[in-house]
Design a protein around this motif. Structure first.
Motif, short mmCIF file in Angstrom:
data_model
loop_
_atom_site.label_atom_id
_atom_site.label_comp_id
_atom_site.label_asym_id
_atom_site.label_seq_id
_atom_site.Cartn_x
_atom_site.Cartn_y
_atom_site.Cartn_z
N ILE A 66 42.72 21.14 28.60
CA ILE A 66 42.93 22.23 29.56
C ILE A 66 42.40 23.49 28.90
CG2 ILE A 66 44.60 23.56 30.91
CD1 ILE A 66 46.44 21.13 30.87
N THR A 67 41.26 23.98 29.37
CA THR A 67 40.57 25.08 28.69
C THR A 67 41.22 26.44 28.92
OG1 THR A 67 39.08 25.50 30.56
CG2 THR A 67 38.38 23.85 28.93
N ASN A 68 41.78 26.63 30.09
CA ASN A 68 42.24 27.97 30.45
C ASN A 68 42.95 27.87 31.79
OD1 ASN A 68 41.91 30.74 31.82
ND2 ASN A 68 41.21 31.17 29.76
N ILE A 69 43.87 28.78 32.04
CA ILE A 69 44.47 28.90 33.37
C ILE A 69 44.26 30.35 33.80
CG2 ILE A 69 46.54 28.76 34.78
CD1 ILE A 69 45.59 26.05 33.77
N GLY A 70 43.27 30.55 34.67
CA GLY A 70 42.96 31.90 35.13
C GLY A 70 43.30 32.07 36.59
N VAL A 71 42.45 32.79 37.31
CA VAL A 71 42.74 33.06 38.73
C VAL A 71 41.68 32.50 39.66
CG1 VAL A 71 44.12 35.11 38.25
CG2 VAL A 71 41.65 35.34 38.52
N ALA A 72 40.80 31.64 39.15
CA ALA A 72 39.83 30.99 40.03
C ALA A 72 40.59 30.20 41.10
CB ALA A 72 38.93 30.06 39.22
N HIS A 73 40.18 30.38 42.36
CA HIS A 73 40.79 29.70 43.51
C HIS A 73 42.24 30.13 43.74
CE1 HIS A 73 37.26 27.20 43.33
NE2 HIS A 73 37.59 26.72 42.15
N ILE A 74 42.62 31.30 43.21
CA ILE A 74 44.01 31.72 43.40
C ILE A 74 44.31 32.02 44.87
CG2 ILE A 74 43.77 34.23 43.08
CD1 ILE A 74 46.31 33.91 41.18
N GLY A 75 43.23 32.24 45.65
CA GLY A 75 43.43 32.41 47.08
C GLY A 75 44.04 31.18 47.72
N ASN A 76 43.77 30.01 47.14
CA ASN A 76 44.34 28.75 47.63
C ASN A 76 45.67 28.43 46.97
OD1 ASN A 76 42.03 28.34 49.21
ND2 ASN A 76 40.97 27.29 47.56
N PHE A 77 45.77 28.70 45.65
CA PHE A 77 46.95 28.30 44.88
C PHE A 77 48.06 29.35 44.84
CE2 PHE A 77 43.68 25.54 42.82
CZ PHE A 77 44.26 24.33 43.12
N LYS A 78 47.71 30.60 45.11
CA LYS A 78 48.66 31.72 45.20
C LYS A 78 49.15 32.24 43.84
CE LYS A 78 48.33 31.39 49.60
NZ LYS A 78 47.38 32.30 50.29
N THR A 79 49.45 31.37 42.87
CA THR A 79 49.93 31.84 41.57
C THR A 79 49.26 31.03 40.45
OG1 THR A 79 51.77 30.26 41.36
CG2 THR A 79 52.20 32.32 42.58
N ALA A 89 25.52 45.53 32.03
CA ALA A 89 26.16 44.43 32.74
C ALA A 89 25.76 44.46 34.21
CB ALA A 89 27.68 44.54 32.62
N VAL A 90 25.31 43.34 34.71
CA VAL A 90 24.99 43.18 36.13
C VAL A 90 25.99 42.17 36.69
CG1 VAL A 90 23.24 42.52 37.81
CG2 VAL A 90 22.56 43.64 35.67
N LEU A 91 26.91 42.65 37.50
CA LEU A 91 28.03 41.83 37.97
C LEU A 91 28.02 41.72 39.50
CD1 LEU A 91 30.82 43.42 35.73
CD2 LEU A 91 29.38 41.43 35.21
N GLY A 92 28.36 40.54 39.98
CA GLY A 92 28.50 40.34 41.41
C GLY A 92 29.92 39.94 41.76
N ASP A 93 30.16 39.72 43.03
CA ASP A 93 31.51 39.38 43.50
C ASP A 93 32.03 38.11 42.83
OD1 ASP A 93 31.17 41.50 45.17
OD2 ASP A 93 31.15 40.33 47.03
N VAL A 94 33.32 38.11 42.52
CA VAL A 94 34.04 36.88 42.18
C VAL A 94 34.72 36.44 43.48
CG1 VAL A 94 35.84 35.84 40.78
CG2 VAL A 94 34.42 37.66 39.82
N LEU A 95 34.35 35.27 43.95
CA LEU A 95 34.82 34.82 45.26
C LEU A 95 36.11 34.01 45.15
CD1 LEU A 95 31.32 33.74 46.64
CD2 LEU A 95 32.47 35.95 46.90
N GLU A 96 36.72 33.75 46.29
CA GLU A 96 37.92 32.92 46.43
C GLU A 96 39.13 33.48 45.68
OE1 GLU A 96 37.02 28.87 45.49
OE2 GLU A 96 35.52 28.69 47.06
N LEU A 97 39.25 34.81 45.67
CA LEU A 97 40.41 35.43 45.04
C LEU A 97 41.47 35.83 46.05
CD1 LEU A 97 38.70 37.67 42.33
CD2 LEU A 97 39.69 35.38 42.07
N GLY A 98 41.18 35.63 47.33
CA GLY A 98 42.17 35.90 48.37
C GLY A 98 42.63 37.34 48.40
N ASP A 99 43.93 37.52 48.63
CA ASP A 99 44.50 38.85 48.75
C ASP A 99 44.47 39.64 47.44
OD1 ASP A 99 45.06 38.27 51.38
OD2 ASP A 99 47.14 37.70 51.02
N MET A 100 44.24 38.95 46.32
CA MET A 100 44.24 39.62 45.03
C MET A 100 42.85 40.11 44.62
SD MET A 100 46.78 37.13 42.84
CE MET A 100 46.75 38.24 41.42
#
Length: 472
Positions: free
Chosen positions: A185-198, A373-384
């Motif tokens: 398990i490499t990391n627990i971040g906020v990818a797909h948090i729009g689906n998982f909520k926490t 730094a050239v940055l674009g949107d991080v998607l699937e973050l939902g309300d956060m």
């Protein structure tokens, strides 16, 4: 792929042979009609825009031995057809049966960020001693992982499979298919948090990678930052068949608990002569390690790669040599030295955590040029989404106070405007926002100077790889 018969496909999928020879052999499986060759099984997927059943006549013309179909009206004087209720489920069932034909160690790699580079490093280490199969490209999903199973052959001694989830209950399906005997398990971040909520929910879902472990099962979990407490508290131990052993790993300076609780870690992390270096520790053994890639996130990945290798009796010296030789895949930290400047292409995907890590690594590269730094949107973050994009801006400001100040930040997309707005309100860092890649490309071509180091990172859907191609 080891040849299997159509008769075995029927049994594995619970399907019905509509027509064709049940003794005919299949030597490949794919869901992409353009890749079908003689001897292949074609699995048509019903997508949001296209029902791939329409390509069945084409794949028979290309030499397909068999097709799966959920349509009982399929007719052909070529090949064979197996009728199933759901082609995706049938693919998964067939993959699970095929995987069961091989009694080998399987390492499952999951997490919010770092899965691919960690999988690649582990593969480098294990290849020092074993014929090793690792996930090809991004075949880590509900469709991709099953397809990976058919790369198994009799001479494969160990496999490393990347296992990605974005919805609840997906990990159970992947475990049924890959049957990992150990996991990372490499990391627990906020990818797909729009689906998982926490993050707790994300940890619990990804943690189900241990579901089939018996007392021999072992999971390697990152302990950096708050991960030790998060994973220790939310890993679903009760879903195991036995007592799952957890081995925590990380970087000494980033671990917030007693090192006595940590199985493997890196100390004295530094950059020397353009190389990332550290000391690896596991119990009484230690060694000096140097990497060909920059960034503390790569140090963390290397630590667990070495640890997995040691579990499977790869010598410490061979493991250290393997991670030293690791080079990133395309669009995952790949560096282009072109047109007088240096482009770090990390455009394959992004999360707030991975952006922070790669931004910090930007300053590790040698040279006096500007850091951009050239940055674009991080998607699937939902309300956060707005809050998390602001946190990236806050990180950039805080790093500037630690003498790691970016010379410019370019952002593209609606969500990443929050980064630029935060920087304009809280710093003097040059920052620009663009609505599309065309405007961004025009600005970069006009602004970039010799010796500049430029990092590009965003979610895959932002297509920043097109920007890399344009400026390289």
């Amino acid at each position: 792929m080891k040849p299997i018969t159509i008769e075995e496909v029927v049994k594995a999928t619970g399907g019905k042979l509509l027509f064709g020879d049940p003794k005919a052999e299949i030597t490949g499986v794919d869901h992409d009609s353009r890749k079908i060759k003689e001897g292949f099984l074609f699995v048509p997927i019903i997508g949001a825009k296209v029902d791939a059943h329409v390509y069945i006549p084409d794949v028979f013309d290309a030499g397909a031995t068999c097709v799966l179909s959920s349509d009982d009206s399929i007719k052909s004087d070529k090949g064979a057809c197996v009728l199933v209720d759901d082609t995706v489920k049938a693919l998964q069932d067939l993959a699970a049966w095929y995987r069961s034909q091989f009694d080998i160690p399987v390492i499952g790699v999951t997490g919010s960020v770092g899965k691919t580079s960690t999988k690649e490093m582990i593969g480098e280490v294990l290849s020092k001693k074993y014929k090793t199969l690792i996930t090809y490209k991004n075949l880590n999903s509900q469709i991709g992982l099953p397809l990976m199973m058919f790369y198994l052959e009799d001479d494969v001694e160990v496999a490393v499979f990347e296992m990605g989830v974005s919805l609840f209950d997906e990990m159970d399906s992947l475990v049924d298919i890959a049957r990992p005997s150990a996991a990372v398990i490499t990391n627990i971040g906020v990818a797909h948090i729009g689906n998982f909520k926490t993050r707790e929910n994300i940890c619990s879902e990804k943690g189900r990678i241990i579901r089939e472990f018996d007392e021999k099962g072992r999971v390697f979990a990152c302990a950096n930052g708050d991960l030790y407490d998060l994973i220790r508290t939310n890993l679903p131990y009760d879903c195991c068949k036995g007592d799952c052993r957890v081995s925590f790993y990380g970087i000494e300076s980033d671990i917030k608990t007693d090192l006595a609780q940590i199985s493997s870690y890196a100390s004295d992390v530094r950059v020397e002569n353009g190389e990332e270096k550290f000391t690896y520790h596991h119990g009484d053994e230690s060694c000096e390690v140097s990497l060909g890639v920059m960034g503390e996130h790569n140090v963390t990945n290397a630590v667990v790669a070495i640890a997995v290798g040691r579990m499977l009796d790869v010598s410490l010296e061979d493991a250290a040599d393997a991670v030293h030789n690791y080079m990133p895949l395309s669009m995952r930290g790949e560096i282009h030295h072109k047109n007088g400047y240096h482009i770090i292409d990390d455009t394959y995907n992004a999360s707030p955590a991975s952006i922070r890590s790669t931004l910090r690594a930007l300053f590790s590269h040698e040279g006096n040029g500007r850091r951009i730094a050239v940055l674009g949107d991080v998607l699937e973050l939902g309300d956060m989404s707005e809050e998390l994009h602001k946190s990236i801006g806050a990180y950039i400001v805080n790093e500037a106070k630690q003498n790691r100040k970016l010379d410019a930040v370019y952002c593209v997309g609606n969500e990443s405007k929050a980064i630029v707005n935060f920087l304009k309100a809280n710093s003097d860092i040059e920052s620009k926002s663009f609505s599309d890649n065309f405007g961004l490309i025009k600005a970069l071509k006009a602004d970039l100077k010799e010796d500049d180091w430029v990092l590009l990172k965003a979610s895959r859907g932002m297509h920043l790889d097109d920007v890399v191609k344009a400026i390289v």
